[in-house]
Design a protein around this motif. Structure first.
Motif, PDB file in Angstrom:
ATOM      1  N   VAL A 362      39.953  79.065  58.053  1.00 14.65           N
ATOM      2  CA  VAL A 362      40.025  79.401  59.762  1.00 14.65           C
ATOM      3  C   VAL A 362      41.218  79.562  60.242  1.00 14.65           C
ATOM      4  O   VAL A 362      41.418  80.414  61.011  1.00 14.65           O
ATOM      5  CB  VAL A 362      38.848  78.468  60.269  1.00 14.65           C
ATOM      6  N   VAL A 363      41.839  78.353  60.321  1.00 17.44           N
ATOM      7  CA  VAL A 363      43.259  78.265  60.868  1.00 17.44           C
ATOM      8  C   VAL A 363      44.130  79.547  60.332  1.00 17.44           C
ATOM      9  O   VAL A 363      44.680  80.066  61.468  1.00 17.44           O
ATOM     10  CB  VAL A 363      43.705  76.914  60.673  1.00 17.44           C
ATOM     11  N   THR A 369      45.931  86.688  62.841  1.00 15.35           N
ATOM     12  CA  THR A 369      45.344  87.800  63.617  1.00 15.35           C
ATOM     13  C   THR A 369      45.942  87.499  65.055  1.00 15.35           C
ATOM     14  O   THR A 369      45.417  88.517  66.333  1.00 15.35           O
ATOM     15  CB  THR A 369      43.863  87.724  63.814  1.00 15.35           C
ATOM     16  N   ILE A 370      46.713  86.689  65.306  1.00 13.72           N
ATOM     17  CA  ILE A 370      47.641  86.677  66.615  1.00 13.72           C
ATOM     18  C   ILE A 370      48.355  88.129  67.094  1.00 13.72           C
ATOM     19  O   ILE A 370      48.925  88.517  66.092  1.00 13.72           O
ATOM     20  CB  ILE A 370      48.867  85.596  66.689  1.00 13.72           C
ATOM     21  N   VAL A 376      55.370  87.413  65.508  1.00 11.69           N
ATOM     22  CA  VAL A 376      54.960  86.834  66.445  1.00 11.69           C
ATOM     23  C   VAL A 376      54.025  85.739  66.072  1.00 11.69           C
ATOM     24  O   VAL A 376      54.013  84.551  66.610  1.00 11.69           O
ATOM     25  CB  VAL A 376      54.096  87.633  67.414  1.00 11.69           C
ATOM     26  N   SER A 377      53.152  85.986  65.025  1.00  9.59           N
ATOM     27  CA  SER A 377      52.285  84.667  64.568  1.00  9.59           C
ATOM     28  C   SER A 377      53.019  83.952  63.675  1.00  9.59           C
ATOM     29  O   SER A 377      52.700  82.737  63.758  1.00  9.59           O
ATOM     30  CB  SER A 377      51.254  85.365  63.596  1.00  9.59           C
ATOM     31  N   LEU A 378      54.224  84.324  63.116  1.00 13.85           N
ATOM     32  CA  LEU A 378      55.056  83.453  62.336  1.00 13.85           C
ATOM     33  C   LEU A 378      55.799  82.423  63.275  1.00 13.85           C
ATOM     34  O   LEU A 378      55.803  81.282  62.976  1.00 13.85           O
ATOM     35  CB  LEU A 378      55.960  84.109  61.512  1.00 13.85           C
ATOM     36  N   ALA A 379      56.312  82.936  64.423  1.00 12.18           N
ATOM     37  CA  ALA A 379      56.878  82.316  65.411  1.00 12.18           C
ATOM     38  C   ALA A 379      55.755  81.195  66.023  1.00 12.18           C
ATOM     39  O   ALA A 379      56.152  79.940  66.288  1.00 12.18           O
ATOM     40  CB  ALA A 379      57.485  83.104  66.536  1.00 12.18           C
TER      41      ALA A 379
END
Length: 484
Positions: A362-363, A369-370, A376-379
């Motif tokens: 879930v996390v 999906t950010i 961006v999601s990695l950041a």
């Protein structure tokens, strides 16, 4: 229950670590709480998942901890760090006291000197400069943080900081990943930080605020403080308790002798990364007895290891006659690497247990999906985990252990250079890690005899806000032009 277990385990880890409990006990205990609530087998979670991941981290990165701490201790005991700092301050003078402190910190940390070694040298120097220039003492921690814990740790290409090494096995990159973007990020961090500190100094002068109280600094008391030590050892790669061990030189080296080992670190790192290792045949690494790996997975770490080893050799040769007890200094440096390495490995083991739980899907799905794409999601992932653990290296390793393969797959599908992922991940780890509970912040405030109330807002501005700004610039430029 699985998701609740993850949150409860993480909450216990953060709360008790902030209260000074050893992460060596907390990390496996918190991991087992999460595993128990998820219905996972406890002994297997501890001995197979937790310890397996912690052992892999140590196998990959302990040589960097060992040589980095040893180099820092020898630079300190030889008087080289002090000479470099004094040379810079003498050239710039008290009229540019803040710039002198920032540049001195940047030079020694980019050259491979451990953060806490730099702290214990820079604080007395900054105190003398700030008193002479009548700059408020409360600005000292921010100036030191800007020089030692921001762009030289995450942005400058080739930095030997452990944070810059961690993504290399995951992405097959070198310490010089995305050098152009790294230089731009470093320029943003430095320019914003100096602007903010200059603005704060000017405002203080208009208000008639001077240096303030003069309280004796007792570095030995800070280094031996148990609470400070527990927090510090998960923040950086040097155990501050070892600062007092060994025997410092009574005769200082020349500025050239003091600076040469730093030049060796940077030069050898560059040559190994870009010229030497790529030209040699390491096909034997694919054999089982060498771990069935590839040069791209180990080259980055090897480059930094050789650079630090060469610098230590040069340092010992230049200062052999000055070091009153070389064995004691080397023992202290080696010992200083152990507790931080094992502590951060324990955080990594905790992350591995969490990532293995079914509820972690879930996390992971939420992170991926950010909006804004993989960069961006990695950041966000590295920022959040560094903030929660209070450790840039621990948070970064947990994020990449759990999501590194996923991001490499996305990079292959979308044509993203792994070097860009490397630089975004490293800069992302060095932003929200500088929260109030961060060991480096706690140690530095204690050394400066300052408090969070007095100094933390300026630390936020020069350690978090400017790093987030640089991270945004790198993501935008990387999205538009790719890695360069």
């Amino acid at each position: 229950m699985g998701l609740f277990g993850i949150l409860l385990g993480l909450g216990l880890l953060i709360w008790l670590a902030f209260r000074g409990w050893s992460v060596l006990l907390l990390a496996p205990a918190a991991a087992l709480v999460a595993a128990a609530l998820a219905g996972e087998p406890l002994l297997a979670s501890w001995t197979q998942t937790f310890m397996g991941s912690a052992a892999r981290f140590l196998a990959q990165f302990f040589p960097l901890f060992l040589l980095g701490a040893l180099f820092g201790k020898l630079m300190n005991d030889s008087g080289s760090v002090t000479v470099i700092a004094e040379t810079i301050t003498a050239r710039l003078g008290k009229d540019r006291a803040i710039l002198a402190v920032v540049l001195a910190g940047a030079l020694v940390t980019y050259g491979g000197v451990s953060l806490f070694v730099a702290f214990f040298v820079l604080v007395p120097m900054a105190e003398a400069l700030f008193r002479a220039a009548n700059i408020p003492r409360r600005l000292m921690p921010a100036a030191i943080i800007l020089g030692t814990s921001t762009f030289t740790m995450t942005a400058l290409p080739g930095t030997p900081a452990i944070q810059n090494a961690i993504p290399m096995p995951f992405f097959g990159t070198t310490p010089f990943a995305a050098p152009g973007l790294g230089l731009i990020a470093a320029a943003v961090v430095l320019a914003f930080g100096l602007w903010w500190l200059g603005r704060a100094e000017a405002a203080a002068r208009r208000a008639g605020e001077g240096y303030g109280r003069a309280t004796p600094i007792t570095p030995d008391a800070v280094a031996s403080d148990g609470m400070v030590r527990e927090r510090a050892t998960i923040a950086r790669e040097f155990d501050p308790a070892e600062i007092a061990h060994g025997q410092p030189s009574s005769k200082a080296p020349s500025a050239l002798e003091a600076g040469l080992p730093l030049v060796v670190v940077i030069t050898v790192n560059l040559l190994m990364s870009l010229l030497v290792l790529p030209r040699l045949d390491f096909s034997f690494l694919a054999e089982e007895r060498w771990g069935g790996t590839s040069l791209s997975a180990v080259a980055g770490v090897w480059s930094v290891v050789v650079a630090l080893a060469a610098a230590i050799l040069v340092l010992v040769v230049l200062n052999y006659g000055r070091l009153p007890s070389l064995r004691e200094s080397m023992d202290a440096g080696a010992n200083a690497s152990v507790l931080p390495a094992v502590s951060i490995a324990s955080l990594v083991g905790f992350g591995a247990v969490i990532a293995a739980l079914p509820a972690f899907a879930v996390v992971r799905d939420w992170v991926l999906t950010i909006g804004g794409g993989p960069l961006v999601s990695l950041a966000v992932a590295t920022n959040v985990l560094a903030a929660l653990t209070g450790s840039a290296s621990g948070g970064l390793t947990i994020a990449l252990d759990a999501l590194g393969e996923t991001y490499m797959s996305l990079a292959s599908q979308l044509g993203i250079d792994p070097a860009l992922l490397h630089r975004v991940a490293v800069i992302g780890s060095g932003t929200l890690d500088i929260l109030p509970h961060n060991g480096a912040v706690v140690t530095l405030l204690a050394l400066c005899d300052s408090s969070h109330r007095e100094s933390y807002f300026d630390i936020v501005m020069v350690g978090i806000v400017n790093s987030l700004l640089a991270l945004a610039v790198v993501i935008v430029l990387g999205s538009l032009f790719g890695s360069f």
